[in-house]
Structures are given as structure tokens and as C-alpha cells.
Design an enzyme around this catalytic site. Structure first.
Site, PDB file in Angstrom:
ATOM      1  N   GLU A  36      45.810  -2.299 -30.297  1.00 13.31           N
ATOM      2  CA  GLU A  36      46.731  -2.209 -31.432  1.00 13.31           C
ATOM      3  C   GLU A  36      48.157  -2.577 -31.030  1.00 13.31           C
ATOM      4  O   GLU A  36      48.875  -3.207 -31.792  1.00 13.31           O
ATOM      5  CB  GLU A  36      46.700  -0.794 -32.044  1.00 13.31           C
ATOM      6  CG  GLU A  36      45.423  -0.494 -32.804  1.00 13.31           C
ATOM      7  CD  GLU A  36      45.190  -1.449 -33.976  1.00 13.31           C
ATOM      8  OE1 GLU A  36      46.156  -2.022 -34.496  1.00 13.31           O
ATOM      9  OE2 GLU A  36      44.015  -1.631 -34.355  1.00 13.31           O
ATOM     10  N   TYR A 130      51.628   3.184 -38.500  1.00 15.85           N
ATOM     11  CA  TYR A 130      50.498   2.252 -38.533  1.00 15.85           C
ATOM     12  C   TYR A 130      49.570   2.476 -37.320  1.00 15.85           C
ATOM     13  O   TYR A 130      48.362   2.681 -37.466  1.00 15.85           O
ATOM     14  CB  TYR A 130      50.954   0.775 -38.570  1.00 15.85           C
ATOM     15  CG  TYR A 130      49.792  -0.095 -38.164  1.00 15.85           C
ATOM     16  CD1 TYR A 130      48.720  -0.262 -39.037  1.00 15.85           C
ATOM     17  CD2 TYR A 130      49.703  -0.626 -36.874  1.00 15.85           C
ATOM     18  CE1 TYR A 130      47.587  -0.960 -38.652  1.00 15.85           C
ATOM     19  CE2 TYR A 130      48.584  -1.327 -36.480  1.00 15.85           C
ATOM     20  CZ  TYR A 130      47.537  -1.491 -37.369  1.00 15.85           C
ATOM     21  OH  TYR A 130      46.421  -2.158 -36.981  1.00 15.85           O
ATOM     22  N   ASP A 148      48.916  -2.331 -41.965  1.00 11.22           N
ATOM     23  CA  ASP A 148      49.529  -3.472 -41.274  1.00 11.22           C
ATOM     24  C   ASP A 148      49.880  -4.523 -42.331  1.00 11.22           C
ATOM     25  O   ASP A 148      49.671  -4.298 -43.533  1.00 11.22           O
ATOM     26  CB  ASP A 148      48.601  -4.010 -40.185  1.00 11.22           C
ATOM     27  CG  ASP A 148      47.370  -4.709 -40.752  1.00 11.22           C
ATOM     28  OD1 ASP A 148      47.130  -4.628 -41.980  1.00 11.22           O
ATOM     29  OD2 ASP A 148      46.640  -5.346 -39.965  1.00 11.22           O
TER      30      ASP A 148
END
Ligand code: SF4
Length: 358
Positions: A36, A130, A148
């Protein structure tokens, strides 16, 4: 809106269309976190190579925490946004003993500890809403949304919402929408599916709405506003900067480099001797040197006009905060992509530096 039907359609679409990506094949929070952070500002194709390199060298949070920051930066070299790598390293040191990164401890009542897990993730440097939502849902199947850019696009179209998603008000509003829409029973699958829909199907331009699993509910499609969404706030003006680099080369094939320390671009990365000029100075200055290379490099809010000059000298000058390194050792230091380009164009063709064989 029949949410159950929407969830089923979206997840069914995902199961038939999703890309096979290594970080989707695991529920290891460490690997998901690494992926991520890489993907925050990097495309999947480029990110994949870095993901494999980082996971191979640092297979778990302990190995990342024990590494020197310089080595982490070296593995991040070329990926840009280096604060991500520095935060990754800092967070690993802070969290290396935390229960959420230990398999045997993770199995104990995760669901009941959802808020605790989310708060722990959010406390990590470089992890915002996020990333915390993505790790919480992908690794622990906890009901947190992960918004996102792709998800903002899908949601703004699904609800025909004109609020700029990157403002404080927009973030709050879209988060509420996402929380309401989330499949609380299958958050892992739902978040993966809505992100993948945005990445592959609800694309910025000319999405194929006729085959979209959400077209029954999509308000932008009904109102013919698909191409106008999402809305973002106006971008700040790009600042021009003028950097003049001198690559000193001594007879013994050594050079000078220094590490950027100040709170500016490329903190803790290495570069050749650099002087920053005003635009006027840069245009007026006639620079003398053996080989000169001019490059323009664009960052998110800055346009860098760089000039690299090779100066062959019998002995290296004494310049504060620089270190002497052999040209053949340059690959042991992490450089910005701009400096790597200069090495590639000025040093490699003249065999002043030979990159190590992969
Ligand atoms: S119908 Fe079109 S605009 Fe709406 S979510 Fe699907 S692809 Fe996006």
C-alpha cells in the site's frame, strides 16, 4: 438502492475480472502495508518490481526495523516520494513488536479489537485513513472503507457528487458515503472490488458504462455527468527551481557527494555537489566543464531545471558536508531519479561508472 444486490454484482464482477497481484494473495499485514505504501504514488506495473525487491530483502517487520535507513532508501531508489521509505523504516522500528504484526497474536479476537487495530495502524508514520482502512480490511477483514483515487472516482460518479474529494469537506463527505456503502460482512472483498472497478473499468475517460456492474445505480450515468467527475480542488502553482551540479572527478577516479539533510525534496538521499541558483543567474551563468548535461525534472509541485557539469581535477576540492567516494562505489548510495539519470547519461557512456551486473 438495494445495497445487497449492488454488493453481489460488484463482487461477482471482481471475481471474474480482477488482476492477480501478490499482495492480494496474502492476509499478512506487513506485506499489505508495504504494497500500500508503494502504491500510494506509483503505478502497479512499476510498484510490483519494488514490492518483490523489498519483500525479498526485508521479509518481515523485524528485518526492516533492523536495517539502516540508507539501505532502505537504496531499495527505494528511483521510486520517488522518498518520505514514504523513511516513514516505512520509522514505522517498522516503532511497530516491530506490536501484536498486529505477529501471526499468532493476530488470530485472537481480531474482530472485537477492530478499533484498537485501526488506531494502531493510524499511529504509524506515513499511514493515513486510506492506508489504515486498506490494511484493516485486507489483512483483518475489518469493516473500514479504503478511499484511494479510484474509489473517489467511482463514488463521485455513483452518487453524482460535485464536491471536490481532496478538500476537508470532500474527504468527510466521501468517507460517510463509503461507510454507508461498505459491505460490512465482506469488507476485504468489497474494498478490493470497488478499487479494482475504479482501476480497470470506471476509468477517468470514456468508461464503458454499458457493461458496468453498477450502472443500475449510477447517478452520473443517468444525469450524463460521467466525464465531469470527479471534481478536485485547483492545483497549486508549480515552482521553478534551478540546480547546478558539479561532478568533480579526480585522477584517482574519486568524486564528491553529499547527503541532503534539510527539510526539502530528497531528504537523506545523496547527490553531487549542488548549488541552487535563481532563474536569472542560471540563464546568465556560463558554466565551464568537460561535459555538460541539462535536464528538466518534474515533481508534484516543482519543476527542476538541472545542469550537471563534469570537472576533471587533479585533486578534489575541500567542500563542507561532502564525502569522497570512488566512482565505482556510487551504486552503494541512494540517489534521486534525477541524479541517476545524470549518472546514466554522463558517467556510464564514458565508462566513468559501470553499473553492477544484475
Ligand atoms: S456506470 Fe459508468 S460512471 Fe457509473 S460507476 Fe459504472 S463505469 Fe463508472
Amino acid at each position: 438502492m438495494n445495497k445487497e444486490l449492488l454488493h453481489n454484482k460488484l463482487i461477482e464482477w471482481y471475481e471474474q475480472n480482477h488482476r492477480i497481484l501478490p499482495w492480494r494473495e496474502t492476509d499478512d499485514p506487513y506485506k499489505i502495508w508495504i504494497s500500500e505504501i508503494i502504491l500510494q504514488q506509483t503505478r502497479v506495473a512499476q510498484g510490483m518490481e519494488y514490492y518483490h525487491r523489498l519483500i525479498t530483502r526485508f521479509p518481515d517487520i523485524q528485518s526492516l526495523a533492523q536495517a539502516h535507513e540508507d539501505e532502505v532508501l537504496l531499495y527505494w531508489q528511483g521510486l520517488g516520494y522518498y518520505s514514504r521509505a523513511r516513514n516505512l523504516h520509522k514505522a517498522a522500528q516503532l511497530m516491530k513488536n506490536h501484536a498486529i504484526f505477529h501471526q499468532e497474536m493476530r488470530l485472537l479476537g481480531d474482530k472485537a479489537r477492530g478499533e484498537e487495530i485501526f488506531a494502531a495502524l493510524k499511529s504509524m508514520p506515513g499511514v493515513g485513513d486510506y492506508t489504515a482502512g486498506a490494511i484493516a480490511s485486507f489483512a483483518f477483514n475489518l469493516p473500514y472503507p479504503a478511499l484511494d483515487g479510484n474509489v473517489y472516482r467511482v463514488l463521485s460518479r455513483l452518487y453524482d457528487c460535485e464536491i471536490a474529494f481532496d478538500t476537508t469537506q470532500g474527504k468527510k463527505h466521501f468517507r460517510q458515503l463509503a461507510e454507508e456503502l461498505l459491505d460490512k460482512e465482506r469488507p476485504r472483498l468489497f474494498n478490493s472490488a470497488i478499487m479494482e472497478l475504479g482501476a480497470l473499468h470506471c476509468v477517468p475517460t470514456a468508461p464503458d458504462c454499458s457493461t458496468c456492474p453498477l450502472n443500475t445505480w449510477c447517478k452520473a450515468l443517468t444525469n450524463n455527468t460521467v466525464e465531469l467527475l470527479p471534481v478536485r480542488k485547483p492545483r497549486p502553482k508549480v515552482r521553478d527551481r534551478y540546480l547546478e551540479y558539479t561532478i568533480y572527478i579526480a585522477r584517482d577516479k574519486t568524486t564528491l557527494i553529499h547527503q541532503r539533510k534539510e527539510n526539502d525534496i530528497w531528504k537523506h538521499l545523496w547527490e553531487f555537489v549542488c548549488a541552487e541558483r535563481t532563474g536569472e543567474e542560471a540563464i546568465r551563468r556560463k558554466v565551464k566543464g568537460e561535459k555538460i548535461l541539462e535536464l528538466t525534472h518534474v515533481l508534484s509541485h516543482q519543476k527542476l531545471h538541472a545542469r550537471f557539469v563534469i570537472k576533471n581535477v587533479s585533486e578534489l576540492p575541500e567542500i563542507p558536508d561532502t564525502v569522497v567516494v570512488s566512482l565505482s562505489d556510487l551504486d552503494n548510495y541512494a540517489f534521486s531519479r534525477l541524479t541517476l539519470k545524470a549518472i546514466e547519461k554522463l558517467l556510464i557512456p564514458h565508462r566513468l561508472f559501470l553499473p553492477p551486473k544484475q
